[in-house]
Design an enzyme around this catalytic site. Structure first.
Site, PDB file in Angstrom:
ATOM      1  N   GLY A  60       1.843 -78.770-110.486  1.00  0.00           N
ATOM      2  CA  GLY A  60       0.625 -78.635-109.176  1.00  0.00           C
ATOM      3  C   GLY A  60       1.009 -79.526-107.943  1.00  0.00           C
ATOM      4  N   HIS A  61       1.774 -79.525-107.102  1.00  0.00           N
ATOM      5  CA  HIS A  61       2.229 -80.415-106.207  1.00  0.00           C
ATOM      6  C   HIS A  61       3.186 -78.824-105.480  1.00  0.00           C
ATOM      7  CE1 HIS A  61       0.906 -83.828-107.807  1.00  0.00           C
ATOM      8  NE2 HIS A  61       1.642 -83.823-108.336  1.00  0.00           N
ATOM      9  N   HIS A 231      -2.551 -86.734-107.637  1.00  0.00           N
ATOM     10  CA  HIS A 231      -2.582 -86.570-108.710  1.00  0.00           C
ATOM     11  C   HIS A 231      -4.608 -86.492-109.740  1.00  0.00           C
ATOM     12  CE1 HIS A 231       1.658 -87.499-108.500  1.00  0.00           C
ATOM     13  NE2 HIS A 231       1.689 -87.034-109.244  1.00  0.00           N
ATOM     14  N   ASP A 442     -23.236 -62.076 -88.738  1.00  0.00           N
ATOM     15  CA  ASP A 442     -22.859 -62.285 -86.952  1.00  0.00           C
ATOM     16  C   ASP A 442     -23.236 -61.346 -86.348  1.00  0.00           C
ATOM     17  OD1 ASP A 442     -20.967 -60.749 -87.683  1.00  0.00           O
ATOM     18  OD2 ASP A 442     -19.227 -61.601 -86.880  1.00  0.00           O
ATOM     19  N   CYS A 443     -24.097 -60.493 -86.438  1.00  0.00           N
ATOM     20  CA  CYS A 443     -24.194 -59.800 -85.521  1.00  0.00           C
ATOM     21  C   CYS A 443     -25.256 -60.027 -84.272  1.00  0.00           C
ATOM     22  CB  CYS A 443     -25.096 -58.184 -85.991  1.00  0.00           C
ATOM     23  SG  CYS A 443     -25.137 -57.393 -84.386  1.00  0.00           S
TER      24      CYS A 443
END
Length: 612
Positions: A60-61, A231, A442-443
């Site tokens: 998980g690291h 953790h 975003d227009c």
């Protein structure tokens, strides 16, 4: 709840598949699946008598530390399940079976967590009992938990472990003794400070989605947790602040010598340091770069520190955690002589995919002349070019060394532009609404940004009777302020328009007529077609622009042309898109609203025509 979604919900499968992947991107590595050990292929070890460097811990690291296995870094890594230490049996298997038999000794790097220290410790003692030389380096670099709270446990291990692993790996590659390798590893630890911060804890594959909901409620909106562990351990405090405020607190915990609870390393103004900014795993690269900028700025302004190296990326993660860890290493003498200083060891090459510091030492050490932006840079497009006869614009509106015969009424042009641009600004919310239905929303903001930039130019009376000069200025503002597809289309069109109006230049002073302008506009449409396949009927801004140009050429009447543009925009309602973001959005939104780009342009042209 995106944090609770995973591609692999089975944590066991996730770990094994992840370890297999490490060996697929580095063919010099092997995997012992039973014991979850990634190790170097014997054929990849040039000198098997050198010290072997081993690290490990819970999964998980990633990329820590399986992806640190490779030439110049680790010899092997032992992985546990997610956030859980590997067993003593796994460690014993690694130390006795997966390292070169000829190795003079082993250095084991372990983060300071109880399970890791105990299980690796048992494995180490077993190896020593079998006659192997083993040095243990326990990494505790966290300052989030101070001395009072840390008690006998001491500092937790964070991303500074990556620096320890890299330095020990380089020492091993250089052929130093196991004793020296272990001693320098501990020296690095004693000069390391780190602290983490996160917007939330992470969700572990296989856990319930409710845990993620509970976590969101625990931390609360707008809060960041300082001192967060790798953790999912809670931090030391929750704060509501901006990035500069957050960095100020974190650096204070690391570097404030008056803080007796956390002043672990005496780092003073002017000291040589290494800065490592580590991604927990879920922070975007864009934001992480902004974090680096803020940290470097405050290190210089508040502490008088200019790091010799700035290293940024994901080195020691926490699944998909939306946080980062700051580590500062004070460079001190290793006592091993030239070629084996801390910075040289960090700079030495490593063939490990987890070590992503790719900038060479020579690049860092080179003196670069400071180059400051000047007003001349802002006028770069008006400088002399290498094209024959292309000379810079003068204040009198001359080009190519002669008078520009075509003129416009600058006051009228200013009124027309201001009217159209004010309308675009006023319509931003409506354009944005349309774009949230059929695009990415975003227009409207992009058009407003461009309009406000041109309006600012108009407010300073930077408008010329020479139409080419004025169009060129407007094109430059569009290039600077409008991004995305529409910004590029407008910039190409306006630059082409400037060139085509120039072709109409007359030797005598002549007003630029609507007929002449229409011809230049038509030629500019043709030029735009080289860069985009967008045509009339594709549900784009072309559905307004093309009718405007065609009607202006046919009638010479600006108001009629603007009416045609407005009608063209209205026809896009219900029209299926052939180009643009709308193609990917899907749904029935196109039946409800006009194309945002076409609508925005039609509003500009309609308001502009009202001043004619």
């Amino acid at each position: 709840m995106a944090a609770a979604k995973h591609y692999l919900d089975d944590p066991t499968n996730a770990v094994i598949s992840g370890l297999r992947g490490v060996t697929l991107v580095n063919p010099s590595l092997l995997l012992d699946e039973k014991n979850k050990i990634v190790y170097r292929h014997p054929d990849s070890v040039a000198n098997p008598k050198n010290v072997s460097v081993v690290c490990g811990g819970g999964s998980g690291h990633e990329p820590g530390f399986s992806a640190f296995v490779g030439h110049g870094a680790l010899t092997a890594c032992v992985a546990g399940t997610i956030f859980a230490s590997p067993s003593a049996q796994q460690v014993r298997a690694c130390l006795s079976q997966r390292l070169p038999a000829e190795t003079q000794g082993i250095v084991v790097v372990v983060t300071n967590y109880t399970g890791d220290v105990l299980n690796f410790g048992m494995g180490i003692e077993k190896a020593r009992a079998l006659g192997k030389k083993v040095e243990m380096v326990v990494v505790g670099d966290d300052v989030g938990v101070g001395r009072a709270k840390g008690g006998k446990v001491g500092r937790r291990g964070l991303s500074g472990t990556a620096l320890v692993v890299k330095i020990c790996g380089a020492l091993a590659e250089a052929g130093v003794s196991v004793e020296d390798c272990g001693k320098i590893g501990r020296l690095v630890v004693n000069n390391l400070v780190s602290v983490g911060a996160s917007l939330s804890r992470v969700h572990v594959p296989g856990k319930s989605a409710q845990e993620a909901r509970d976590e969101e409620e625990r931390l609360g909106p707008g809060l960041v947790e300082i001192g967060m562990g790798i953790h999912n351990e809670p931090g030391c405090e929750k704060v509501r602040t901006d990035l500069p405020g957050l960095v100020k607190i974190m650096l204070g915990q690391m570097l404030d010598q008056n803080d007796k609870d956390r002043g672990y390393v005496n780092i003073q103004k002017g000291d040589d340091t290494i800065l490592l900014v580590n991604n927990f795993g879920g922070t975007s690269n864009l934001e992480l770069s902004a974090v680096v900028t803020e940290i470097v700025s405050q290190l210089g302004s508040a502490y008088g520190l200019k790091p010799r190296r700035v290293i940024s990326g994901t080195f020691f993660g926490s699944l998909n955690g939306p946080g980062f860890i700051v580590s500062v290493l004070k460079l001190v003498d290793t006592g091993l002589g030239p070629g084996k200083t801390m910075i040289e060891l960090l700079d030495s090459p490593a063939e490990a995919t987890g070590w992503s510091a790719s900038v060479k030492a020579s690049t860092w050490e080179k003196e670069y002349q400071e180059i400051k932006a000047t007003d001349k840079d802002e006028k770069a497009d008006l400088r002399t070019t290498n094209l024959k006869g292309e000379q810079r614009w003068s204040n009198s509106g001359r080009v190519g060394g002669r008078a520009n015969g075509l003129v416009v009424n600058p006051d009228l042009l200013k009124r027309m532009l201001k009217s159209g641009l004010d309308k675009v600004v006023a319509e931003e919310a409506q354009i944005t609404h349309y774009d949230t239905i059929v695009g990415d929303g975003d227009c409207g903001v992009g058009l407003k940004r461009g309009a406000e930039g041109i309006l600012e130019m108009l407010s300073s009376d930077q408008i010329s009777q020479d139409p080419v000069v004025s169009i060129t200025k407007v094109a430059g503002i569009v290039e600077d302020t409008m991004d995305g597809t529409s910004g590029a289309l407008y910039a190409i069109f306006l630059n082409s328009l400037a060139a085509n109006v120039r072709k109409l230049d007359s030797s005598n002073t002549t007003d630029l007529t609507s007929k002449m302008l229409a011809q230049a506009l038509e030629d500019s449409l043709e030029a735009l077609g080289k860069y985009t396949p967008a045509k009339l009927g594709d549900r784009t801004l072309m559905d307004s622009l093309v009718p405007f140009v065609e009607t202006l050429k046919a009638t010479g009447n600006t108001k009629e042309a603007a009416t045609a543009a407005e009608a063209g925009a209205a026809r896009t309602k219900g029209m299926e898109a052939s180009l643009g973001r709308s193609v990917y959005v899907g749904g029935e939104g196109h039946k409800e609203v006009p194309d945002p780009g076409a609508y925005g342009l039609s509003q500009f042209l309609t308001a502009l025509a009202e001043e004619v």
